[in-house]
Design an enzyme around this catalytic site. Sequence first.
Site, PDB file in Angstrom:
ATOM      1  N   CYS A  17       0.784  -1.251  -0.063  1.00 24.13           N
ATOM      2  CA  CYS A  17       0.149  -0.057   0.121  1.00 24.13           C
ATOM      3  C   CYS A  17       0.908   1.025   0.002  1.00 24.13           C
ATOM      4  O   CYS A  17       2.140   1.343   0.659  1.00 24.13           O
ATOM      5  CB  CYS A  17      -0.991   0.026   1.342  1.00 24.13           C
ATOM      6  SG  CYS A  17      -2.144   1.549   1.442  1.00 24.13           S
TER       7      CYS A  17
ATOM      8  N   ASP B 111       0.343   3.782   1.623  1.00 23.33           N
ATOM      9  CA  ASP B 111       0.527   4.475   3.103  1.00 23.33           C
ATOM     10  C   ASP B 111       1.800   4.647   3.651  1.00 23.33           C
ATOM     11  O   ASP B 111       2.686   3.742   3.407  1.00 23.33           O
ATOM     12  CB  ASP B 111      -0.319   3.365   4.008  1.00 23.33           C
ATOM     13  CG  ASP B 111      -0.698   4.222   5.478  1.00 23.33           C
ATOM     14  OD1 ASP B 111       0.309   4.496   6.063  1.00 23.33           O
ATOM     15  OD2 ASP B 111      -1.723   4.178   5.656  1.00 23.33           O
TER      16      ASP B 111
ATOM     17  N   ARG C  69       3.014   4.721   6.315  1.00 24.45           N
ATOM     18  CA  ARG C  69       3.427   4.219   7.473  1.00 24.45           C
ATOM     19  C   ARG C  69       4.081   2.480   7.248  1.00 24.45           C
ATOM     20  O   ARG C  69       4.334   1.779   8.116  1.00 24.45           O
ATOM     21  CB  ARG C  69       2.236   3.872   8.540  1.00 24.45           C
ATOM     22  CG  ARG C  69       1.731   5.380   8.855  1.00 24.45           C
ATOM     23  CD  ARG C  69       0.377   5.218   9.715  1.00 24.45           C
ATOM     24  NE  ARG C  69      -0.470   4.693   8.642  1.00 24.45           N
ATOM     25  CZ  ARG C  69      -2.016   4.518   9.059  1.00 24.45           C
ATOM     26  NH1 ARG C  69      -2.364   4.903  10.312  1.00 24.45           N
ATOM     27  NH2 ARG C  69      -2.716   4.211   8.250  1.00 24.45           N
TER      28      ARG C  69
ATOM     29  N   HIS D 156      -2.203  -4.041   5.170  1.00 29.43           N
ATOM     30  CA  HIS D 156      -1.886  -3.345   6.448  1.00 29.43           C
ATOM     31  C   HIS D 156      -3.119  -3.102   7.277  1.00 29.43           C
ATOM     32  O   HIS D 156      -4.207  -2.881   6.471  1.00 29.43           O
ATOM     33  CB  HIS D 156      -0.951  -2.406   6.593  1.00 29.43           C
ATOM     34  CG  HIS D 156      -1.373  -1.056   5.962  1.00 29.43           C
ATOM     35  ND1 HIS D 156      -1.873   0.022   6.635  1.00 29.43           N
ATOM     36  CD2 HIS D 156      -1.574  -0.814   4.797  1.00 29.43           C
ATOM     37  CE1 HIS D 156      -2.401   1.056   6.011  1.00 29.43           C
ATOM     38  NE2 HIS D 156      -2.131   0.527   4.809  1.00 29.43           N
TER      39      HIS D 156
ATOM     40  N   CYS E   6      -6.020   0.461   7.311  1.00 33.49           N
ATOM     41  CA  CYS E   6      -5.750   1.020   5.851  1.00 33.49           C
ATOM     42  C   CYS E   6      -6.738   1.909   5.337  1.00 33.49           C
ATOM     43  O   CYS E   6      -8.172   1.564   5.307  1.00 33.49           O
ATOM     44  CB  CYS E   6      -5.698  -0.142   4.820  1.00 33.49           C
ATOM     45  SG  CYS E   6      -5.347   0.448   3.037  1.00 33.49           S
TER      46      CYS E   6
HETATM   47 ZN   LIG Z   1      -3.395   1.104   3.178  1.00 33.89          ZN
END
Ligand SMILES: [Zn+2]
Length: 217
Positions: A42, A44, A46, A98, A101
């Site tokens: 992803c 993202d 993080r 994750h 999300c």
């Molecule tokens: Zn995500």
Amino acid sequence: MNHPKRLLLSNLAWSQEVAAREPEFFTDLARGQQPRILWIGCSDSRVPAERITNAQPGELFVHRNIANLYTSDDGNASSVIEYAVHALKVEHVVICGHHHCGGVRAALSPPSDALPVVNRRIAGLRDLAERHREELLAIADFDARVDCLAELNVIEQVRLLRESPIVRRAPRPPQVHGWIFGLREGLLTQLTDMDQAREIADSHADSHASIAVRDAA
Ligand SMILES: [Zn+2]
């Protein structure tokens, strides 16, 4: 790390540190890449692939998008996978989702008028949520429901990728693995078994996130 200038300064410090520790490092990098693993994760912030796996430059070929999705009509993802499988000949593909999300959360929420492209992008996730409607609604806590769909999504993407022509037509098809990253513990958990043949059979039965097993590898 809240300004691009900080990134440039950090890069300078990193490059000097690596060169001092390992003088041949960048010369070796410049010779070419032979990654053995394609990572589909992803976008993202993080979940940075190399950081959470302690991988070095040259080890992972990476594609990231919102909610780690693969569809055959996605030219971006497909070109990365084609190159990784047919040119680099990677031995493994890791699809890593994750918990917490935002893309998965959006698929369980009303569409946002401000994000029409994202809405189109996660349409498949909405369909997946609909197919698992009863199972998801049985989870009272919304955050836990989001995490469950994130895991179901990884399993679904693994299935789609294993069945894709890009992977099936490869001279040596790579093993496709499904993992989930828990933000609270910083740990990766394996969602799909190593036995690809058995899983393909299982995927025609009702897949369920509870098949998650701790990655002992
Ligand atoms: Zn995500």
